[in-house]
Scaffold this motif. Structure first.
Motif, mmCIF file in Angstrom:
data_model
loop_
_atom_site.group_PDB
_atom_site.id
_atom_site.type_symbol
_atom_site.label_atom_id
_atom_site.label_comp_id
_atom_site.label_asym_id
_atom_site.label_seq_id
_atom_site.Cartn_x
_atom_site.Cartn_y
_atom_site.Cartn_z
ATOM 1 N N HIS A 289 81.233 40.739 90.040
ATOM 2 C CA HIS A 289 81.727 42.085 89.790
ATOM 3 C C HIS A 289 81.185 43.077 90.806
ATOM 4 O O HIS A 289 81.972 43.789 91.419
ATOM 5 C CB HIS A 289 81.560 42.601 88.363
ATOM 6 C CG HIS A 289 82.219 43.944 88.297
ATOM 7 N ND1 HIS A 289 83.575 44.085 88.132
ATOM 8 C CD2 HIS A 289 81.751 45.173 88.595
ATOM 9 C CE1 HIS A 289 83.895 45.356 88.291
ATOM 10 N NE2 HIS A 289 82.798 46.036 88.572
ATOM 11 N N HIS B 206 83.145 42.240 81.377
ATOM 12 C CA HIS B 206 84.561 42.529 81.118
ATOM 13 C C HIS B 206 85.480 41.419 81.640
ATOM 14 O O HIS B 206 86.669 41.456 81.387
ATOM 15 C CB HIS B 206 84.975 43.904 81.657
ATOM 16 C CG HIS B 206 84.948 44.061 83.144
ATOM 17 N ND1 HIS B 206 84.723 45.261 83.740
ATOM 18 C CD2 HIS B 206 85.116 43.195 84.154
ATOM 19 C CE1 HIS B 206 84.757 45.118 85.054
ATOM 20 N NE2 HIS B 206 85.000 43.867 85.326
ATOM 21 N N HIS B 207 84.901 40.459 82.338
ATOM 22 C CA HIS B 207 85.710 39.305 82.747
ATOM 23 C C HIS B 207 85.712 38.231 81.681
ATOM 24 O O HIS B 207 86.329 37.191 81.839
ATOM 25 C CB HIS B 207 85.176 38.728 84.055
ATOM 26 C CG HIS B 207 85.306 39.676 85.202
ATOM 27 N ND1 HIS B 207 86.432 39.753 85.966
ATOM 28 C CD2 HIS B 207 84.467 40.632 85.682
ATOM 29 C CE1 HIS B 207 86.280 40.695 86.882
ATOM 30 N NE2 HIS B 207 85.098 41.248 86.717
HETATM 31 CU CU LIG Z 1 84.870 43.167 87.227
#
Ligand SMILES: [Cu+2]
Ligand code: HEM
Ligand SMILES: [Cu+2]
Lengths: 535, 313
Positions: free
Chosen positions: A252, A301-302
């Motif tokens: 990220h 959030h993945h």
């Molecule tokens: Cu991300």
């Protein structure tokens, strides 16, 4: 004195000749140019694989690739584009070349380290490609366990490659940060730094802090592989989710390593071609830093459907929304910068404006993915594919290409053909959006990603997307040939063809001399100190 | 209600549609607004302030405006916080199955799905009754997979050595694709099955057939199996010995003393009634503890059990 030509005062391209002199150079400009050439080669390679599987997807049945070949091609495409193109891209190529000149320095703080990072990049690239091709790797760039573990030793070598490439990034980031702290020319205060440099600074921080996680992952993988300690492999009692956490803890921040440099370039181009001071300079500068920091705490959030607790999912969703705010601020600031400017739609500006267009879509499609209930539906569909292409290709690569056009006269001393450049920019804009916009619809309609075979109802979207790809590729090749042709028959570039206010344009020759400036420049004004029309 | 697909979203067939689609649509309009705003501003500024003379300069250098900057910080912040709560609320609903759900166990493997029902039925497509909450408890035999029904707006990864649950409630009958959305190798894109949503009665029928271990057997043989599988053996013997309930040996045709109900001749109708409404006639000397099998046993099973009892002379 008259007859004696100072070696330092010859332009850097002519200062010494021969391949060998290039390969052992410690000149940041040459290193930047070698990075640029390598990255463009990989960009074309990665793009070729994309083209191959886009044509395979013309119909849901087999056209000319087997499922295994398809899977290997998207893996090659993803790994090359992420690890060899967009992550190192802007900092390694343009950052290397421009950063020291923009702050009025002779070189980076550690020139030899800089050359080391280039060699690490080449070694890492070679290992990555070898491991995928020789290992028939097909696990995708995300390398999720336990599937990827069944592809050993390929995944181990891919981690080794990622680690070496990561090290190369760390060295570049470190070099940039130290240089910015210690080597600014007299008068170059922090707030007189062009926004490109603020972006490089934020990127450097992320490179230094995120990349070590790759090393930890590698060590854990090695322990699992050679000592049978169950860490990621469920067959040994390990937890495959842990691997996802490690992966995204690095990746990220990596997506911001990818996009923040693009912000920097966009700021430079918009200011220059609107002849305007950037609206809200400090907001823009600090929002890059804010993104860099928040970017470290949103990796989960993945994993909204991966089996995290409801609490973890909710916290990650909450934090993710905060990255949206600085992104929005930037878009508004750039737009406001155009107000009352003197806008010249030269090639770089066309790219900067497309960046604004594409990044707005990329950001907006990111926010919807942070809405938990909606992400359950959209996760792992073409919607995700489209979202990250809007940011990685539509924003970062577009800014990169814009930046190459912007600094080309400085880097090579040649002007490219403006008409061809603009035509290419327009083709790229159309091609990119045709390719990826339909993928948003296809994804929200429920078409999963990484699908060789798909439901008939999605065929029309795939076909439109493939047509878009052809337009995009045509635009990109046109831009590339235009640039290469200028090497041979372009007119000689003046020192400051765009009338910019930053040091590389006002003080350095095109192309710059070996040590950038004939004498140390003194900075007396901000980076965008443009005048106003007298009424 | 129109259940067909829209421009953006696929056909609708579960209660989650009411959670996901409005959030999607709301967000779509917010996006269109902001995107439109940006594009219009860029276009207007570009046209209006286009450089017409080579030496033309900007008409003003405006470097900041606190009100503007604060407003485009705070307004997006408020909007995204709203979106967060909207999303979380919907999501918690999607994660917690209501009580009274029906459970199916899911086993994924390269590249097929297996659905195991508590009745023992095992099937390669998922068949569920309409308007009933169904909870899937999923695990994988090999690598990660992900269970996705677009028409239901739901998805969850299927993980080896772990149970990951997902629930849904279908709102209409039909057949909807189930796709694997976590890359799992060569035939990932062929790891496709269907969920078949049917009316409750059709579901019961299907379940009975699917659970049918007596396939290819005579009704009496099937009845013997059901005697074990349905747990009758816990209370009824077939050798004449007395247990919680009367023995089935020689039951058919016997005269049974049902107390207030009087003497009764055991025939098909009586046996059926005993299974459906056991308390209708309680045999003397026994407690009314026999479970009600109405709605549990299918017609076929009832017949099979009767045939089986007939053979016990
Ligand atoms: Cu991300
Ligand atoms: C406005 C800010 C952004 C937000 C709120 C956002 C949000 C998200 C979310 C929630 C996901 C996970 C979706 C899923 O897998 O279900 C995601 C995926 C992704 N985003 Fe973003 N994003 C933003 C900007 C960016 C930027 C700037 C990049 C940089 C290039 C980026 C690259 C990616 C990538 C590479 C993936 C997923 C890749 C994969 O699964 O293979 N995003 N984004
Ligand atoms: Cu799969």
């Amino acid at each position: 004195m008259i007859a004696h030509v100072h070696h330092e005062n010859i332009n850097y391209l002519k200062a010494s000749k021969g391949l060998k002199n290039w390969l052992v150079t410690v000149d940041h400009k040459r290193i930047g140019m070698m990075y640029l050439a390598s990255i463009l080669v990989f960009f074309v390679t990665g793009g070729t694989f994309a083209g191959l599987f886009r044509f395979e997807l013309w119909s849901p049945l087999k056209n000319f690739l087997t499922p295994d070949q398809y899977n290997q091609f998207f893996t090659l495409h993803g790994v090359i584009m992420v690890f060899l193109v967009v992550v190192p891209g802007i900092p390694a190529a343009l950052g290397n070349f421009i950063l020291p000149i923009q702050i009025g320095a002779k070189d980076l703080a550690f020139p030899k380290l800089n050359l080391t990072s280039l060699y690490l990049y080449w070694i890492g690239a070679a290992i990555a490609l070898y491991s995928i091709v020789a290992g028939h790797a097909d696990q995708g760039w995300t390398m999720y366990a336990p599937y990827s573990l069944s592809r050993n030793p390929s995944v181990l070598w891919m981690m080794v490659a990622a680690f070496i490439l990561g090290f190369s990034s760390i060295l570049t980031g470190l070099n940039f940060i130290v240089t910015m702290h210690n080597m600014r020319a007299p008068g170059m205060t922090w707030y007189r730094m062009p926004l490109f440099l603020w972006a490089m600074y934020a990127t450097g921080i992320m490179q230094i802090f995120a990349t070590p996680v790759l090393a930890i992952t590698l060590i854990l993988l090695l322990m699992e592989n050679f000592f049978g300690i169950g860490i990621f492999d469920p067959a040994l009692g390990g937890d495959p989710l842990l691997m996802q956490h490690f992966f995204w803890f690095y990746s990220h921040p990596a997506v911001y390593i990818i996009v923040v440099p693009g912000f920097g370039i966009t700021s430079e181009i918009i200011a220059c071609f609107a002849k305007k001071d950037i609206f809200g300079y400090k907001f823009v500068a600090y929002s890059s830093v804010a993104i860099a920091i928040i970017g470290f705490v949103v990796w989960g959030h993945h994993m909204f459907v991966a089996g995290q607790s409801e609490l973890a999912d909710s916290i990650f969703s909450f934090l993710t929304f905060f990255t949206a705010v600085p992104s929005a601020i930037k878009v508004f600031n750039w737009t406001a910068t155009l107000y009352k400017g003197s806008i010249d739609l030269k090639t770089p500006m066309l790219y900067a404006l497309q960046f604004l267009f594409n990044f707005t879509i990329g950001g907006l499609t990111g926010i919807i993915l942070a809405i938990l209930s909606v992400d359950i539906h959209l996760h792992d569909t073409y919607f995700i594919v489209s979202h990250f292409h809007y940011v990685a290709m539509g924003s970062t690569m577009i800014a990169f290409i814009g930046g190459i056009h912007y600094w080309w006269p400085k880097m090579t001393g040649k002007m490219y053909n403006e008409t061809v450049g603009r035509t290419a920019a327009i083709l790229v804009f159309i091609g990119f959006n045709v390719t990826f916009f339909v993928q948003l619809i296809m994804g929200s309609q429920g078409s999963p990603r990484r699908y060789y075979h798909y439901q008939d109802q999605f065929q029309i979207y795939h076909q439109i997307s493939t047509v878009g790809f052809v337009i995009l590729a045509a635009g990109l090749f046109m831009a590339l040939f235009n640039l290469i042709a200028s090497f041979f028959n372009g007119s000689v570039a003046p020192k400051n063809p765009w009338g910019a206010k930053t040091l590389e344009w006002e003080e350095a020759d095109s192309p710059p001399v070996l040590y950038n400036f004939k004498e140390t420049p003194v900075v007396t004004h901000g980076p965008y100190a443009f005048e106003t029309e007298k009424a | 209600m129109d259940n067909s697909k829209t421009f953006w979203l696929p056909e609708k067939a579960s209660t989650f549609v009411d959670t996901v689609d409005p959030a999607f649509d709301l967000y779509l309009w917010i996006s269109i607004f902001f995107f439109g705003l940006i594009v219009i501003l860029i276009t207007v500024f570009t046209v209006k302030y286009l450089r017409r003379r080579p030496d033309q300069l900007a008409t003003a250098q405006i470097t900041h405006n606190l009100t503007l900057e604060l407003s485009w910080t705070i307004i997006p912040l408020i909007i995204v916080m709203g979106l967060f709560f909207l999303g979380m609320k919907g999501y918690l609903h999607m994660r917690v199955a209501p009580s009274g759900y029906m459970q199916v166990n899911v086993k994924a493997q390269k590249w097929s799905w297996g659905f195991e029902y508590p009745s023992g039925a095992i099937n390669d497509t998922l068949v569920v009754p309409v308007n009933t909450p169904v909870k899937l408890v999923m695990t994988s035999r090999d690598v990660l997979h992900s269970f996705y029904i677009a028409a239901f707006r739901t998805k969850a990864d299927v993980i080896p050595n772990r149970y990951h649950a997902l629930w849904f409630q279908a709102t209409r009958t039909g057949i909807f694709p189930v796709q694997c959305t976590q890359y799992c190798g060569t035939n990932h894109s062929y790891m496709l099955t269907a969920v078949k949503v049917v009316e409750q009665e059709a579901y019961n029928e299907w379940l009975a057939t699917a659970s049918d271990p007596g396939k290819g057997k005579t009704p009496a043989e099937f009845g013997a199996i059901l005697y074990q599988k349905r747990g009758c053996s816990a209370c009824h013997s077939v050798d004449g010995s007395k247990a919680v309930g009367p023995s089935w040996k020689g039951l058919f045709g016997r005269q049974e003393n049902c107390g207030a109900g009087g003497m009764i001749m055991v025939d098909e109708a009586y046996i059926r009634e005993s299974m459906m409404v056991p308390t209708a006639k309680v045999v003397m000397g026994y407690q009314p503890v026999m479970p009600i099998f109405k709605g549990v046993l299918s017609e076929r099973e009832i017949v099979a059990l009767i045939e089986y009892i007939k053979t016990l002379k």
